[in-house]
Design a protein around this motif. Structure first.
Motif, PDB file in Angstrom:
ATOM      1  N   HIS A   3     -11.587  -0.137 -11.088  1.00 60.70           N
ATOM      2  CA  HIS A   3     -10.859  -0.310  -9.822  1.00 60.70           C
ATOM      3  C   HIS A   3      -9.809  -1.389 -10.100  1.00 60.70           C
ATOM      4  CE1 HIS A   3     -10.211   0.054  -5.575  1.00 60.70           C
ATOM      5  NE2 HIS A   3     -10.606  -1.183  -5.303  1.00 60.70           N
ATOM      6  N   VAL A   4      -8.528  -0.997 -10.112  1.00 59.28           N
ATOM      7  CA  VAL A   4      -7.445  -1.863 -10.572  1.00 59.28           C
ATOM      8  C   VAL A   4      -6.517  -2.217  -9.429  1.00 59.28           C
ATOM      9  CG1 VAL A   4      -5.479  -2.052 -12.166  1.00 59.28           C
ATOM     10  CG2 VAL A   4      -7.551  -0.828 -12.879  1.00 59.28           C
ATOM     11  N   LEU A   5      -6.164  -3.487  -9.348  1.00 58.88           N
ATOM     12  CA  LEU A   5      -5.147  -3.961  -8.417  1.00 58.88           C
ATOM     13  C   LEU A   5      -3.838  -4.037  -9.179  1.00 58.88           C
ATOM     14  CD1 LEU A   5      -4.242  -5.108  -5.688  1.00 58.88           C
ATOM     15  CD2 LEU A   5      -4.962  -7.361  -6.501  1.00 58.88           C
ATOM     16  N   LEU A   6      -2.830  -3.326  -8.696  1.00 62.57           N
ATOM     17  CA  LEU A   6      -1.512  -3.284  -9.324  1.00 62.57           C
ATOM     18  C   LEU A   6      -0.515  -4.013  -8.439  1.00 62.57           C
ATOM     19  CD1 LEU A   6       0.546  -2.203 -11.409  1.00 62.57           C
ATOM     20  CD2 LEU A   6       0.592  -0.068 -10.067  1.00 62.57           C
ATOM     21  N   VAL A   7       0.206  -4.973  -9.014  1.00 64.32           N
ATOM     22  CA  VAL A   7       1.162  -5.783  -8.258  1.00 64.32           C
ATOM     23  C   VAL A   7       2.534  -5.666  -8.924  1.00 64.32           C
ATOM     24  CG1 VAL A   7       1.605  -8.031  -7.209  1.00 64.32           C
ATOM     25  CG2 VAL A   7      -0.742  -7.408  -7.866  1.00 64.32           C
ATOM     26  N   GLU A   8       3.486  -5.078  -8.211  1.00 61.57           N
ATOM     27  CA  GLU A   8       4.832  -4.851  -8.751  1.00 61.57           C
ATOM     28  C   GLU A   8       5.808  -4.739  -7.596  1.00 61.57           C
ATOM     29  OE1 GLU A   8       8.121  -4.370 -10.403  1.00 61.57           O
ATOM     30  OE2 GLU A   8       6.562  -4.359 -11.936  1.00 61.57           O
ATOM     31  N   ASP A   9       6.897  -5.511  -7.650  1.00 63.66           N
ATOM     32  CA  ASP A   9       7.833  -5.533  -6.526  1.00 63.66           C
ATOM     33  C   ASP A   9       8.862  -4.412  -6.541  1.00 63.66           C
ATOM     34  OD1 ASP A   9      10.579  -7.503  -7.533  1.00 63.66           O
ATOM     35  OD2 ASP A   9       8.869  -7.069  -8.805  1.00 63.66           O
ATOM     36  N   ILE A  10       9.068  -3.743  -7.655  1.00 65.61           N
ATOM     37  CA  ILE A  10      10.041  -2.650  -7.715  1.00 65.61           C
ATOM     38  C   ILE A  10       9.316  -1.345  -7.400  1.00 65.61           C
ATOM     39  CG2 ILE A  10      11.690  -1.420  -9.168  1.00 65.61           C
ATOM     40  CD1 ILE A  10      12.000  -4.081 -10.748  1.00 65.61           C
ATOM     41  N   GLU A  11       9.707  -0.730  -6.309  1.00 64.10           N
ATOM     42  CA  GLU A  11       8.987   0.440  -5.781  1.00 64.10           C
ATOM     43  C   GLU A  11       8.811   1.554  -6.806  1.00 64.10           C
ATOM     44  OE1 GLU A  11       9.552   3.678  -2.222  1.00 64.10           O
ATOM     45  OE2 GLU A  11      10.267   1.648  -1.881  1.00 64.10           O
ATOM     46  N   ASP A  12       9.865   1.917  -7.532  1.00 66.04           N
ATOM     47  CA  ASP A  12       9.761   2.998  -8.517  1.00 66.04           C
ATOM     48  C   ASP A  12       8.789   2.642  -9.643  1.00 66.04           C
ATOM     49  OD1 ASP A  12      11.563   4.525  -7.072  1.00 66.04           O
ATOM     50  OD2 ASP A  12      13.280   4.036  -8.355  1.00 66.04           O
ATOM     51  N   VAL A  13       8.831   1.400 -10.094  1.00 65.87           N
ATOM     52  CA  VAL A  13       7.923   0.958 -11.162  1.00 65.87           C
ATOM     53  C   VAL A  13       6.488   0.935 -10.639  1.00 65.87           C
ATOM     54  CG1 VAL A  13       7.372  -0.909 -12.779  1.00 65.87           C
ATOM     55  CG2 VAL A  13       9.768  -0.341 -12.288  1.00 65.87           C
ATOM     56  N   LEU A  14       6.306   0.488  -9.402  1.00 64.71           N
ATOM     57  CA  LEU A  14       4.983   0.477  -8.781  1.00 64.71           C
ATOM     58  C   LEU A  14       4.409   1.889  -8.740  1.00 64.71           C
ATOM     59  CD1 LEU A  14       2.849  -1.244  -7.211  1.00 64.71           C
ATOM     60  CD2 LEU A  14       4.093  -0.625  -5.128  1.00 64.71           C
ATOM     61  N   TYR A  15       5.224   2.846  -8.355  1.00 62.35           N
ATOM     62  CA  TYR A  15       4.789   4.242  -8.292  1.00 62.35           C
ATOM     63  C   TYR A  15       4.408   4.754  -9.684  1.00 62.35           C
ATOM     64  CZ  TYR A  15       4.847   9.279  -7.804  1.00 62.35           C
ATOM     65  OH  TYR A  15       4.502  10.608  -7.852  1.00 62.35           O
ATOM     66  N   ILE A  16       5.288   4.531 -10.660  1.00 63.42           N
ATOM     67  CA  ILE A  16       5.058   5.043 -12.015  1.00 63.42           C
ATOM     68  C   ILE A  16       3.810   4.423 -12.631  1.00 63.42           C
ATOM     69  CG2 ILE A  16       5.987   5.031 -14.377  1.00 63.42           C
ATOM     70  CD1 ILE A  16       8.810   5.318 -12.997  1.00 63.42           C
ATOM     71  N   LEU A  17       3.678   3.111 -12.525  1.00 64.49           N
ATOM     72  CA  LEU A  17       2.494   2.454 -13.086  1.00 64.49           C
ATOM     73  C   LEU A  17       1.219   2.896 -12.371  1.00 64.49           C
ATOM     74  CD1 LEU A  17       3.824  -1.161 -13.693  1.00 64.49           C
ATOM     75  CD2 LEU A  17       3.247   0.556 -15.425  1.00 64.49           C
ATOM     76  N   GLY A  18       1.311   3.095 -11.059  1.00 61.22           N
ATOM     77  CA  GLY A  18       0.158   3.587 -10.305  1.00 61.22           C
ATOM     78  C   GLY A  18      -0.289   4.953 -10.800  1.00 61.22           C
ATOM     79  N   ARG A  19       0.679   5.826 -11.031  1.00 58.12           N
ATOM     80  CA  ARG A  19       0.361   7.170 -11.550  1.00 58.12           C
ATOM     81  C   ARG A  19      -0.237   7.087 -12.957  1.00 58.12           C
ATOM     82  NH1 ARG A  19      -0.794  11.214  -9.161  1.00 58.12           N
ATOM     83  NH2 ARG A  19       0.209  12.615 -10.605  1.00 58.12           N
ATOM     84  N   MET A  20       0.324   6.200 -13.781  1.00 57.45           N
ATOM     85  CA  MET A  20      -0.222   6.023 -15.136  1.00 57.45           C
ATOM     86  C   MET A  20      -1.690   5.634 -15.080  1.00 57.45           C
ATOM     87  SD  MET A  20       2.314   3.839 -17.522  1.00 57.45           S
ATOM     88  CE  MET A  20       3.984   4.332 -17.812  1.00 57.45           C
TER      89      MET A  20
END
Length: 127
Positions: A3-20
């Protein structure tokens, strides 16, 4: 998996990393600011945190310091593509000094992210 918490302010990067992370088999909670991440940590248990280093407001360095003060055993992966007037290596060194367990360069490679989390989570389970 984790269960991972992902923190990223750039929306596109947040989406891509979330999908990864999802494709690597992890469940993911995404936040775009350190303040939101700290709120999420109060209400949920996470196995690891992946955070950007440079963000507006409370940045990744302060977030890492707060995480390590509150939950020292929580694995933290810091990611950075650098910042204006800051060399990339200095960004990653700052994250390590703040307590990050691992650092990765942007753009993040999915296999490298997976291997990094596996190593951190495996060493945590073994220790």
């Amino acid at each position: 998996m984790a269960h991972v918490l992902l923190v990223e302010d750039i929306e596109d990067v947040l989406y891509i990393l979330g999908r990864m992370l999802q494709r690597l088999g992890h469940t993911v909670v995404k936040t775009s600011a350190a303040e939101q991440a700290l709120q999420a940590l109060r209400s949920e248990r996470f196995d690891a945190v992946v955070t950007d280093v440079w963000m507006p407001g409370t940045g990744g360095i302060a977030l890492i310091e707060a995480l390590k003060a509150d939950r020292p055993g929580l694995p933290v992966v810091a990611i950075s593509g650098g910042a204006p007037r800051r060399p990339l290596q200095r960004s990653l060194d700052s994250a390590r000094l703040a307590g990050a367990d691992a650092t990765l360069l942007k753009p993040v490679d999915r296999a490298e992210l997976g291997a990094t989390l596996d190593a951190l989570l495996g060493s945590r389970a073994a220790g």
